[in-house]
Design a protein around this motif. Structure first.
Motif, PDB file in Angstrom:
ATOM      1  N   UNK A  31      -4.562   8.423   7.007  1.00  0.00           N
ATOM      2  CA  UNK A  31      -5.392   7.540   5.899  1.00  0.00           C
ATOM      3  C   UNK A  31      -4.726   5.910   5.771  1.00  0.00           C
ATOM      4  N   UNK A  32      -5.904   5.177   5.571  1.00  0.00           N
ATOM      5  CA  UNK A  32      -4.883   3.316   4.984  1.00  0.00           C
ATOM      6  C   UNK A  32      -4.914   3.740   3.580  1.00  0.00           C
ATOM      7  N   UNK A  33      -4.197   2.850   2.801  1.00  0.00           N
ATOM      8  CA  UNK A  33      -3.655   2.979   1.497  1.00  0.00           C
ATOM      9  C   UNK A  33      -5.207   2.710   0.659  1.00  0.00           C
ATOM     10  N   UNK A  34      -6.524   2.100   1.407  1.00  0.00           N
ATOM     11  CA  UNK A  34      -7.273   1.887   0.280  1.00  0.00           C
ATOM     12  C   UNK A  34      -8.061   2.632   0.815  1.00  0.00           C
ATOM     13  N   UNK A  83      -9.182  -6.261  -5.016  1.00  0.00           N
ATOM     14  CA  UNK A  83      -7.437  -6.961  -4.565  1.00  0.00           C
ATOM     15  C   UNK A  83      -7.420  -6.901  -2.925  1.00  0.00           C
ATOM     16  N   UNK A  84      -8.512  -6.351  -2.183  1.00  0.00           N
ATOM     17  CA  UNK A  84      -8.601  -6.169  -0.865  1.00  0.00           C
ATOM     18  C   UNK A  84      -6.718  -6.138  -0.310  1.00  0.00           C
ATOM     19  N   UNK A  85      -6.685  -4.531  -0.564  1.00  0.00           N
ATOM     20  CA  UNK A  85      -5.480  -3.864   0.313  1.00  0.00           C
ATOM     21  C   UNK A  85      -5.302  -3.991   1.162  1.00  0.00           C
ATOM     22  N   UNK A  86      -4.649  -4.161   2.281  1.00  0.00           N
ATOM     23  CA  UNK A  86      -4.997  -3.648   3.706  1.00  0.00           C
ATOM     24  C   UNK A  86      -5.049  -3.013   4.172  1.00  0.00           C
ATOM     25  N   UNK A  87      -6.426  -2.576   4.548  1.00  0.00           N
ATOM     26  CA  UNK A  87      -7.041  -1.190   4.615  1.00  0.00           C
ATOM     27  C   UNK A  87      -6.083  -0.372   6.189  1.00  0.00           C
ATOM     28  N   UNK A 128       4.059  -3.178   0.230  1.00  0.00           N
ATOM     29  CA  UNK A 128       4.790  -3.202  -1.355  1.00  0.00           C
ATOM     30  C   UNK A 128       3.632  -4.219  -2.129  1.00  0.00           C
ATOM     31  N   UNK A 129       2.313  -4.188  -1.725  1.00  0.00           N
ATOM     32  CA  UNK A 129       1.138  -5.351  -2.652  1.00  0.00           C
ATOM     33  C   UNK A 129       0.712  -4.347  -3.281  1.00  0.00           C
ATOM     34  N   UNK A 130       0.620  -2.804  -3.082  1.00  0.00           N
ATOM     35  CA  UNK A 130       0.015  -1.818  -3.423  1.00  0.00           C
ATOM     36  C   UNK A 130       0.651  -1.039  -4.404  1.00  0.00           C
TER      37      UNK A 130
END
Length: 514
Positions: free
Chosen positions: A170-173, A328-332, A386-388
């Motif tokens: 699964x992705x972070x998103x 935030x548009x975290x990279x999915x 890192x951004x998440x």
């Protein structure tokens, strides 16, 4: 008086609906346009796991929430126990949860989270049965089982979800979304449970009737877990079947000591959740002892409606969290398996000479940051990782600060309605806190020791609550909440200065203790 709280509940529900519609049909749609190009898991797989987890989670949390509004009243009013004895019962529950936490975590990792989840339904059902009897030894036995069940509830379901999400890439998103929905579902369930419990008490004139309904839900949860959850467990490192594998506990503790970010996670969990559990014990007498904002108090407080207001406030908090994630548009495309704690050693950990240890000097910070920067350029998933973490660390710090302010207002202002709204604000912060903390644990703690480490974090938490309750809260309520506010401010500062600044460091959580 009831009319005021009914109107506040309607206002909070309307606000939640508006925020939910805005987040679902505007923010999430806008966000998905920029991040739907690449996914690690098919949408059908994501929705399938989400449905299986949320269905069970809603049932077992509904059973827990049904007990919330009246557990104090059952002991204090229905059974006629003095407040000191009530405090001792609460202490016994928290102390049992603290002692059981390491055992529960190890058992879940060794024998399976599904199996331990089913055990939870059985032991919590027994708790609901024992509280019906006006026999002090049985009440104490019920609190023992309740504390053990709580230790399971607060670590095993999340561990099952994160391990399942990791196995499916699964992705972070995706995981953030499920955790946000879980907090939302829990809040909505709690709101409904508050109204239902109020009606049950009105009809039966028994505070303990809510526990009968809770036991019925737990039996439904037992069947649901057995039918729709698959089994998962931590990595098997030993063929032994000890009651408590001390080597696994030692490994988990070594990992925590090696990574100061995990120490900060444990500190935040101890302070915030400890404050929340003390709030569970204090909010009823605190509101009962407040000065009526208008006129004089002629009827008992409608505790069920007040509890529902608190829970819908938590719903607002969870919607705010999901809105922030959407904006935030975290990279999915950055999955846990790409850059999370379960990543391979060569991908996620710098050479030993470049690892930043808590005892190293500040020069190591620059070397660790440079190493992380090189990793991010060579692998974009590390940048998303890192951004998440940075985003959720900032949210954690902000939530602790806002919670401290809300508790301070409730201490300073003795008016009933003002205290009520301060408590609603605190509950809204809790709605943000749980998915934030769950996401940070998911990113920084390895699958092998996830349940064990989550349970280890609960040991100082339960000690904190136990010591606070034994201070004699009936005569020191204002002091207890003031102390909680001060500790929350300290947690906010520590998180901002350590966790946010250290997110560019290497994920030491994947290391085993030597």
């Amino acid at each position: 008086m009831t009319a005021f709280y009914e109107s506040q509940l309607v206002i909070l529900v309307a606000a939640s609906v508006v925020f939910f519609v805005v987040e679902k049909y505007f923010l999430r749609k806008t966000s998905s346009q920029g991040s739907s190009a690449e996914r690690n898991a098919p949408p059908s797989v994501v929705s399938g796991l989400s449905r299986r987890y949320l269905f069970v989670y809603t049932i077992i949390m509904g059973a827990d929430w049904l007990q919330g509004p009246y557990i104090y009243s059952v002991y204090r009013e229905q059974h006629g126990l003095p407040e000191r004895s009530v405090a001792l019962l609460f202490v016994l529950g928290f102390l049992t949860a603290g002692v059981a936490a390491p055992f529960v975590g190890v058992w879940a990792d060794q024998y399976g989270r599904k199996r331990i989840g089913m055990l939870f339904c059985l032991t919590y059902s027994a708790t609901c049965t024992l509280i019906q009897f006006h026999v002090l030894p049985l009440l104490f036995a019920g609190r023992l089982l309740g504390g053990f069940s709580t230790a399971i509830l607060l670590s095993v379901p999340e561990s099952w979800l994160v391990a399942s999400a990791n196995s499916l890439s699964f992705s972070s998103r995706d995981l953030s979304t499920i955790l946000g929905r879980a907090a939302l579902a829990s809040s909505i369930t709690a709101t409904v449970a508050g109204v239902v419990s109020n009606k049950l008490v009105e009809r039966t004139a028994l505070f303990s009737s809510t526990f009968i309904a809770s036991g019925a839900l737990l039996l439904l949860g037992l069947v649901s877990i057995g039918m729709i959850w698959s089994e998962n467990r931590g990595a098997v490192t030993s063929e032994r079947t000890e009651v408590l594998d001390w080597r696994r506990v030692s490994e988990a503790w070594g990992i925590v000591r090696a990574d100061k970010r995990l120490l900060v996670l444990g500190l935040t969990q101890t302070i915030f959740e400890g404050s929340l559990y003390l709030f569970v014990f204090l909010w009823v007498p605190f509101l009962q002892g407040s000065k009526p904002s208008t006129g004089t108090r002629t009827h008992a407080l409608p505790l069920g409606y007040i509890f529902s207001c608190f829970m819908i406030s938590m719903t607002l908090g969870s919607i705010i969290y999901t809105s922030i994630i959407s904006l935030s548009r975290l990279d999915s495309s950055a999955s846990f398996n790409d850059a999370g704690p379960s990543a391979s050693l060569s991908d996620s950990v710098a050479p030993e000479s470049e690892v930043h240890h808590p005892t190293a000097d500040s020069h190591n910070d620059h070397r660790s940051s440079a190493t992380s920067a090189r990793r991010s350029r060579s692998n974009p998933s590390h940048s998303a990782h890192d951004r998440a973490i940075t985003l959720h660390a900032k949210l954690s710090s902000a939530v602790c600060a806002a919670s401290a302010l809300a508790l301070l207002v409730s201490v300073v202002d003795v008016r009933e309605h003002e205290r009520f709204w301060a408590f609603c604000t605190f509950e809204a912060c809790a709605g943000i806190y749980y998915p934030v903390q769950g996401m940070l644990r998911g990113r920084l703690i390895s699958d092998e020791h996830r349940a064990t480490m989550s349970s280890l974090f609960r040991v100082p938490l339960n000690i904190f609550v136990t010591v606070s309750l034994l201070t004699g809260v009936s005569s020191a309520r204002r002091f207890v909440l003031s102390a909680c506010a001060g500790l929350l401010l300290c947690s906010a500062v520590v998180t901002a200065t350590v966790l946010v600044r250290s997110t560019r460091g290497v994920p030491l959580a994947s290391l085993r203790a030597s």
